[in-house]
Scaffold this active site. Sequence first.
Site, PDB file in Angstrom:
ATOM      1  N   HIS A  50       0.820  -1.207   0.000  1.00 40.98           N
ATOM      2  CA  HIS A  50       0.000   0.000   0.000  1.00 40.98           C
ATOM      3  C   HIS A  50       0.859   1.265   0.000  1.00 40.98           C
ATOM      4  CE1 HIS A  50      -3.818   2.087   0.689  1.00 40.98           C
ATOM      5  NE2 HIS A  50      -3.165   2.886   1.507  1.00 40.98           N
ATOM      6  N   HIS A  96     -10.138   2.484  -0.600  1.00 35.15           N
ATOM      7  CA  HIS A  96     -10.354   2.105   0.795  1.00 35.15           C
ATOM      8  C   HIS A  96     -11.156   0.810   0.797  1.00 35.15           C
ATOM      9  CE1 HIS A  96     -10.039   4.263   4.896  1.00 35.15           C
ATOM     10  NE2 HIS A  96      -8.853   4.121   4.363  1.00 35.15           N
TER      11      HIS A  96
END
Length: 773
Positions: A50, A96
Site C-alpha cells: 500500500h 479504501h
Amino acid sequence: MSEIGSTPFSAEEIASEGIKPEEYQEIVNRLGRHPNKAELGMFGVMWSEHCCYKNSRPLLSQFPTTGERVLVGPGENAGVVDLGNGLQLAFKIESHNHPSAVEPFQGAATGVGGILRDIFTMGARPIAILNSLRFGNLEDAKTRRIFQGVVEGISHYGNCIGVPTVAGEIYFDRAYSGNPLVNAMALGLMETNEIVRSGASGIGNPVLYVGSTTGRDGMGGASFASSELTDNSMDDRPAVQVGDPFLEKSLVEACLEAFKTGAVVAAQDMGAAGLTCSTSEMADKGGVGIELDLDLIPAREPGMTPYEYLLSESQERMLFVAQKGREQELIDIFHKWELQAVVAGSVIAEPVVRILYQGEIAAEVTATALADDTPIYHRELLTEPPAYAKEAAQWTTDSLPGCDYQGIDVQGTYKTWNEILLQLLDTPTIASKQWVYRQYDHQVQNNTILLPGGADAAVIRIRPINAKLEDCTIGVAATTDCNPRYVYLDPYEGAKAAVAEAARNLSCVGAEPLAITDNLNFGSPEKPVGYWQLANACKGIADACRELSTPVTGGNVSLYNETVDSEGNPQPIYPTPVIGMVGLVPDLTKICGQSWTKEGDVIYLLGNSNYVLGGSEYLAAVHETVAGKPPIVDFELEKSVQNACRYGIRQGWIQSAHDLAEGGLAVTLAEACIGNSLGATVNISVSESQRLDEVLFGEVASQIIVSVSPKRINSWETYLDNQLGNCWSKIGVVSQPRSALKILTNDNLSLINVKIIELAITWSQAIENRLVF
C-alpha cells in the site's frame, strides 16, 4: 519500551507486521542491529504494498507522466494540471477497499476524507468528489449490507464537509462478493500562489502537528490493506479509521489560510501509516531528517506507546514544516479554527527519522530506508496467457442458440428482444443509480452544471475565489471508468478500453481530455496469474495514455484484493484498473447531456459497427457466460470519433451525446430515451455475417450516439464526411414524448418496440427493488 538494538523477533511477530523473513533480514542489515517494536512496525507499514508499491513500482515506471498541461506528476499528494487563465486543478484517486469490507460506513467515509486531504494539502480547495464502486450480487444479504453502508458513508462525509459528489460508477458481480472495491476521487482548485509540496527543507525549521488528536483507531491500516481478506478479517476492525467530516471542514479552512501566509515550507497529510509515513516521506523528499517528540503529540487516549503513536491512522491530521520564527503565526490560525497545533519536532541535517519518547530515542531509521529505498520485486511474467484466458478466447457465438427477428431461446425459454432489453435495464450494473446519488448532495457549492445520471461525465464550473457567477465560462469534466470483465478476459485490451472510454465520456459532454489518475485494484501479485493481469493492464494503460495524450499524474495501487474461503482457497476479484480522468470545458454554454432534447432531432451513430458479444453484459446477464474477446480499441478511429463529437457540441450542432457501453446499442438508445421521456424510431443495418443479438446488445469501442437539430444536418453531415469518412450513419429520429423506443431493420422488420414508461420504470426501480426484502 523496547531499547534500540533489542533481541530478535519471532517468526510470528515478524509475520504479524506483514514482513517477510528475507525482508526482516534486510532490515537488520540496514540498521546494523535488530529493530525494536516501534521500528519493526514502521518498516511493516512503510514496506507494505500500500505504501511502497514493491510489486508494482517497476510496472508503473512505463506510464507517461509529463505533458504541456502537467504541473505536478506522480510523487506528491495529488497531481496538478494547468487549465489556463491562471487556473490550476489538483486531482487524485485512492482506494479504501479492505476497511470498507469489514466496516462499510467508516471505511467509505474515511476514504472520502483521505482523498480530500490529498487535495487541500496541495493548497487546493476541494470542489468535487467522484467514486468507483464494486459489489457482489445484490440478492446476497451481506452484499446489501456492505452496499448500503458504503453509500451511507460516502454520503455522510461528503455532505457534511460540503463538497459535492458529482459522478461515479457502480458494478455488481459475484467476483466482488467478499471483497468490495471503494475508490474515491477528488478535484480541487488551487487557491495558493504556489503549489504546496511535501519535501521538508531548512535545517532547524520547526515541524508542526496540526488537526485532530491521535488515538488507537486505524492501527496498522496500511498493512491491513496489503493482505488478503479472510474469515478472521472482522477481527481487524480496529485497523479501520473513524472520521469526523466537521473537523475536516475546519482543517480545510485552516490549512488554506495557513498556506496563504507563506510560512508553510512543506505539508503532508497523515493518511496510510500516519506519523511514520508523513515524517519519513517529508524527510526523504527533502533530503533531510526529522526529529519528532511523541510526548508533544496531542493524544486522545492515555498510555499510548511509541508503536501506537507511529502506526495510528487517526484521521484529520497533518504535518507541516514551518519557517523558523513563524510557527506561532500558524498555531494561532489553527487555534482560531479550534484545532490542535503544536511544535512537535524539527528538521535536522542527518537524513534520519528520529523519534523521541519520554526523553529517550524510541526509534531511529534512515528516512530513505522507509520511504524510497524499499524492497522491489521484479517478478517473472508468464510468457503466454493463463489457461482461463486461453479457454475464454476460444469462445464463439456458435455456442449460442440461433435467433430470429422476434427473439432467442434462453435456457429453454423463448424471450423476445423486448423482454431481453428490459432484463438488461433491470440488471443492477446497467440500471439507474439514482438510489445512490440521491443520497449525495451534488449541488452544494452551486457549481455542478451536469448532474449525476444526466450525462456521461460530470461538469463543474471553475469559479476562482471572489469571481462573480456570470464571469465563469470555464469548466472541468470528470469521470471514472473501467469494465472489469473486459480486463479479466484480456488485461491489455481491457485496460486500453478503460482509458478510451473515460476519454470518450469526457468528449460526450464537450470536454477535452487532459490527464488521468488511476487506481489499480488487483489480486495477489505473488501469484503468476495475478501478476500477469497487473503487468498487462499497466502496459495497456501506458499505451492508451500515450495514444490519447492523457498522462498519468498519480494514483493508487491496491493489491491482494482476494477473499480466502473456509477451505483456504483464494478468490480474487476481477482485475479492475479504474481510470479517473479530467477534461477541460472551454465554454460552459457548449456542453450537452446524454438524453434526447427535442422531438424531430435526427439520430446519428458515430464509429463503426463491429459489435462483439465477448465480455458483454448481455452474454453475462442473459446467457450466464463470461467468455470471448472484448472489443479492441482502434485509436485512430477513437480519436476521430471523439474529435467529431467535441467539435459538433462546440458548434452547437449536437444536442445530446451518449457513448455505447454495457448493454450495447439497444441499451444506449433506451437510456437516451428515458432521461426526458422522448421516444425514438431507429433503423439499423444487419449484415449477413451478423447475428441480431450482436447488433442489438453487442459492445464495441469508439462509438457514440448523438442527436442533431434538423436545421443543422447539412453542415453536420458535410463535416462528418470529411472527418469520419464512412464511419458514421444516420439511423433515426427522436419521436414524441412518452411514446416508445422502436428499433427496426432497414427493411422495416420490427425488432424492439417498448413504451418509454415501461423502460423507465424497469430501469429506475431495479436497485431499490432488490433492497426491499
